[in-house]
Design a protein around this motif. Structure first.
Motif, short mmCIF file in Angstrom:
data_model
loop_
_atom_site.label_atom_id
_atom_site.label_comp_id
_atom_site.label_asym_id
_atom_site.label_seq_id
_atom_site.Cartn_x
_atom_site.Cartn_y
_atom_site.Cartn_z
N ILE A 60 0.85 -1.20 0.00
CA ILE A 60 0.00 0.00 0.00
C ILE A 60 0.88 1.25 0.00
N LEU A 61 1.88 1.28 0.89
CA LEU A 61 2.77 2.44 0.97
C LEU A 61 3.53 2.65 -0.34
N GLU A 62 4.00 1.56 -0.92
CA GLU A 62 4.75 1.68 -2.20
C GLU A 62 3.86 2.25 -3.29
N THR A 89 -7.07 5.61 -7.30
CA THR A 89 -8.38 5.38 -6.70
C THR A 89 -8.33 4.19 -5.75
N LEU A 90 -9.27 4.17 -4.83
CA LEU A 90 -9.36 3.06 -3.88
C LEU A 90 -9.56 1.74 -4.61
N ARG A 91 -10.37 1.77 -5.64
CA ARG A 91 -10.63 0.55 -6.43
C ARG A 91 -9.33 0.07 -7.10
N GLN A 92 -8.60 0.98 -7.74
CA GLN A 92 -7.35 0.60 -8.40
C GLN A 92 -6.35 0.05 -7.38
N LEU A 93 -6.23 0.74 -6.25
CA LEU A 93 -5.29 0.31 -5.22
C LEU A 93 -5.70 -1.04 -4.65
N SER A 94 -6.98 -1.26 -4.48
CA SER A 94 -7.43 -2.54 -3.94
C SER A 94 -7.07 -3.68 -4.89
N GLU A 95 -7.17 -3.44 -6.19
CA GLU A 95 -6.78 -4.46 -7.18
C GLU A 95 -5.27 -4.70 -7.14
#
Length: 144
Positions: A8-10, A19-25
């Motif tokens: 997550i930090l990287e 976006t939260l969706r992109q990051l979650s993927e």
């Protein structure tokens, strides 16, 4: 701090507007637990804030110089006085105390070499306890 927190930090360090969706993927979590982890990382101080990456060429501030600063006095009071004063210079983008042959390394951003020369002569050299400076001009930014 586990591997998912590090991922997550990287990703946020690469693009804090993801976006939260992109990051979650990207990290393999659904949005709700991901958001909870981000809040926890913020609360615990792993994430200090979010910033825009500016186009300094468009802003007319793309001249970078690195300045080695040697002080005439390195006692605690003199260091504290220098630290306070250098924080007041808007042209100083970064200031690091160095262990080595000089005391501080500054990253200074100005319009051009002429503006830098004035900044060095009028402001940086006038900082408390500055004995000498040495300048290295950046020819190209390869990675920031």
């Amino acid at each position: 701090m586990d591997a998912i927190d590090r991922a997550i930090l990287e990703q946020l360090a690469q693009d804090s507007k993801v976006t939260l969706r992109q990051l979650s993927e990207q990290v393999g979590l659904s949005p709700s637990p991901l958001q909870a982890r981000i809040k926890k990382l913020e609360r615990e101080g792993y994430i200090r804030g979010y910033a825009a990456r500016l186009n300094y060429a468009k802003l007319g501030q793309d001249h970078i110089a690195f300045v080695q600063v040697t002080l005439s006095d390195t006692r605690a009071a003199a260091l504290a006085q220098f630290n306070r004063a250098v924080r007041g210079l808007s042209s100083v983008e970064q200031c690091h105390m160095i262990a080595g042959g000089f005391d501080y390394l500054l990253k200074v951003r100005t319009k051009d070499i002429h503006a830098y020369r004035i900044e060095l002569a009028e402001r940086i050299s006038s900082l408390p306890s500055v004995a000498s400076t040495s300048t290295f001009v950046s020819m190209e930014t390869v990675r920031e």
